[in-house]
Write an enzyme that holds these catalytic residues in place. Structure first.
Site, PDB file in Angstrom:
ATOM      1  N   SER A   1      36.210  34.391  44.211  1.00  0.00           N
ATOM      2  CA  SER A   1      37.383  35.154  43.843  1.00  0.00           C
ATOM      3  C   SER A   1      37.101  36.157  42.733  1.00  0.00           C
ATOM      4  O   SER A   1      36.046  36.152  42.115  1.00  0.00           O
ATOM      5  CB  SER A   1      38.516  34.210  43.445  1.00  0.00           C
ATOM      6  N   LYS A   2      38.085  37.001  42.560  1.00  0.00           N
ATOM      7  CA  LYS A   2      38.070  38.102  41.609  1.00  0.00           C
ATOM      8  C   LYS A   2      37.337  37.829  40.287  1.00  0.00           C
ATOM      9  O   LYS A   2      36.483  38.580  39.873  1.00  0.00           O
ATOM     10  CB  LYS A   2      39.535  38.418  41.316  1.00  0.00           C
ATOM     11  N   ARG A   3      37.742  36.766  39.666  1.00  0.00           N
ATOM     12  CA  ARG A   3      37.225  36.488  38.330  1.00  0.00           C
ATOM     13  C   ARG A   3      35.854  35.829  38.293  1.00  0.00           C
ATOM     14  O   ARG A   3      35.270  35.658  37.220  1.00  0.00           O
ATOM     15  CB  ARG A   3      38.214  35.610  37.571  1.00  0.00           C
TER      16      ARG A   3
ATOM     17  N   ASP B   1      41.362  47.324  36.657  1.00  0.00           N
ATOM     18  CA  ASP B   1      42.679  46.758  36.919  1.00  0.00           C
ATOM     19  C   ASP B   1      43.608  47.167  35.782  1.00  0.00           C
ATOM     20  O   ASP B   1      43.492  46.689  34.655  1.00  0.00           O
ATOM     21  CB  ASP B   1      42.590  45.236  37.009  1.00  0.00           C
TER      22      ASP B   1
ATOM     23  N   GLU C   1      46.072  44.367  34.352  1.00  0.00           N
ATOM     24  CA  GLU C   1      45.449  43.375  33.465  1.00  0.00           C
ATOM     25  C   GLU C   1      44.640  44.051  32.373  1.00  0.00           C
ATOM     26  O   GLU C   1      44.204  43.400  31.427  1.00  0.00           O
ATOM     27  CB  GLU C   1      44.498  42.472  34.265  1.00  0.00           C
TER      28      GLU C   1
END
Length: 504
Positions: free
Chosen positions: A260-262, A278, A281
């Site tokens: 995932s993204k993080r 982003d 964020e």
RNA sequence: GGCCCGUUCGUCUAGGGGUUAGGACGCCAGGUUUUCAUCCUGGUAGCACGGGUUCGAAUCCCGUACGGGCUACCA
């Protein structure tokens, strides 16, 4: 009939590496079979749209070389290719299913749905579904008097849900997994048309795949569980369903959960092809491009994550991948992302590519404020390319090509340097000053060392440290000739001073 | 919890009734090199477990364990 495949991302954020692989497999099948690769933007959730995401997706595909044959901005006879622009198309099909008794209107508010779920939970039903067991207790066109539903429908209060048949096995063939079966009593009455008039993924997907004459659906495994719904809808509409292939997911390096993204920041690698800022964020997510990967190497690495050519061949060009690709060799289980192997692929790419072809991307990775002549940079590329993994490494690993060393490996210097050697170094220095080519100089210096019974393992390493600061890098004399005499002599003098300061 | 999918070296994978279980990355050792890298040679390490079926199972079947996905008016 010629093959038509689509890559259908949702513009809710940057395209992630799993999506890149899905796009790649679709692209490969299309090119292998002389088919058509279509980009379709699935933007039916207006609340989750992210500005710039669609452009990001296109730019990524372009960077990777996976250019769509049809899609928004790419032309094609089956457009528009953005689902939001096709909005008016979908309702009639949902309507048709209602008329056929395969779907119905529901009027439950979000609160009512939540209350139902809570209630069911209290009764011991874990994460209750809006299904055959529940639907007769809810507010919908099945339970309400016709006049009442009609008023609600006219007022735009209704949504449309699929009416799952009772206890029926729905099977379909997945080209990777063979036969997969679901029983309709396990399936929920999925919403197919939302209150805002937009279809959900499920409806939009089958309508567009049908209208766009998609022959093969190749998508992530997260869609496997809803495929029975899709198959049923094709049946309700009397349409032929495409072939399905569900790809194993790309997992975190730990194997726990899909990538995932993080995870990029967490495990130290990019999960996105291009850097993504982003705005919400206020976080910048790393991209493979900015990390110094070549798209060809990235694709080569990715194609093998969940597929193999049936032989030991690993290093492949795009042409080769297209030639060898086949859906039947797709692996069933999820694959973890291996950073080490990804950078090995990039190194292989660098080593196998002509210096001239590397010039532009290496230039693009140049640190800000630096200026280097092309011819010089190309020489550096030739000397360094088998010693680096990424484009930026030419400047970090090969920093001594661009500026004098700021420090010297003092441990190695102390081990070898003695002031008594100065006379010999002076002799070498004058050889350098008088030299005209790398090979001759090498012979001269080595000859001198031999004649004077001096150790190559002492003088040459020291000479290297003078130039590079450390015991690493390409052939010493090649470095000397690349740097040029003036620079070499300057470094020589500076190093000798530093060496003297070290011993004591 | 339910349903669906999966499980071969640490990782990516080949193999689908009889194989010394093969390759690649990583790691280790040796060789080549003034050094590093490349390159070459060698090594390390694996069929999740338990039952069956069979003369014979990593391979077929069942179960268990473990992992993953789905379980939204998200895709």
């Amino acid at each position: 009939m010629s093959i038509r495949v689509r890559f259908a991302p949702s513009p809710t954020g940057p395209l992630h590496i799993g999506g890149v692989r899905t796009a790649l497999y679709n692209y490969l099948l299309a090119k292998k079979e002389g088919g058509t690769f279509i980009l379709r933007i699935e933007d039916t959730d207006q609340t989750r749209l992210v500005e710039g995401a669609e452009d990001y997706i296109k730019e990524s595909l372009e960077w990777l070389g996976l250019t769509p044959d049809e899609g928004p901005g790419y032309g094609g006879d089956y457009g528009p290719y953005r689902q939001s622009e096709r909005k008016d198309l979908y309702a009639q099909y949902a309507q048709q299913m209602v008329e056929q008794g395969n779907a119905y209107y529901a009027f439950d508010t979000p609160d009512e749905l939540q209350a139902m779920r809570k209630e069911q939970e209290a009764l011991g039903h874990h994460s209750a579904k809006y299904d055959a067991r529940i639907r007769m207790q809810m507010r919908n066109s099945l339970t309400l008097p016709a006049e009442e539903s009609d008023i609600l429908i006219a007022a735009g209060e209704g949504i449309i849900r699929l009416k799952m048949p009772h206890d029926e096995d729905v099977s379909f063939v997945d080209l990777v997994r063979e036969k997969v079966t679901f029983n309709t009593s396990e399936l929920d009455d999925k919403v197919i048309l939302k209150k805002d008039g937009m279809p959900t993924y499920h409806l939009a997907n089958i309508v567009d795949d049908h209208l766009m004459k998609i022959t093969h659906v190749i998508r992530g495994e997260e869609w496997l569980s809803s495929t029975a719904h899709h198959v049923l809808m094709y049946r309700f509409m009397g349409w032929e369903a495409p072939h399905f292939t569900h790809l194993p997911l790309i997992l975190k390096p730990t194997g726990k959960g899909k990538l995932s993204k993080r995870d990029g920041a967490k495990f130290g690698f990019a999960v996105f092809p291009l850097e993504w800022h982003d705005k919400k964020e206020d976080v910048v997510y790393a991209g493979f491009r900015e990390d110094g990967f070549d798209p060809k190497a990235l694709l080569n690495f990715l194609v093998l994550l969940g597929w193999n050519p049936g032989s030991d061949e690993e290093i492949m060009t795009m042409e080769r991948m297209i030639k060898l690709f086949s859906l039947s060799k797709i692996v069933k289980s999820g694959a973890r992302f291996d950073v080490d192997k990804s950078s090995w692929f990039n190194q292989q790419y660098l080593m196998n590519t002509a210096d001239a072809d590397l010039l532009a991307p290496v230039k693009a990775a140049m640190p800000e404020g630096m200026t280097v002549e092309d011819s010089y940079l190309q020489t550096v590329i030739g000397l360094m390319k088998e010693r680096v993994h990424k484009y930026g490494d030419f400047y970090t690993e090969g920093s001594f090509f661009f500026s004098a060393p700021e420090s010297y490996d003092d441990k190695q210097v102390k081990k070898r340097y003695k002031p008594e050697q100065d006379a010999h170094f002076d002799a070498i220095k004058s050889m350098i000053a008088a030299s005209s080519d790398s090979a001759t100089l090498a012979d001269q210096v080595k000859g001198y060392l031999k004649d004077n019974e001096l150790k190559m393992g002492v003088y040459l390493p020291l000479l290297r440290i003078m130039m590079c600061g450390a015991l690493k890098g390409p052939d010493l004399f090649d470095i000397i000739f690349s740097l040029g005499k003036d620079e070499v002599l300057k470094r020589y003098d500076a190093a000798l001073v530093a060496f003297k300061g070290m011993e004591s």
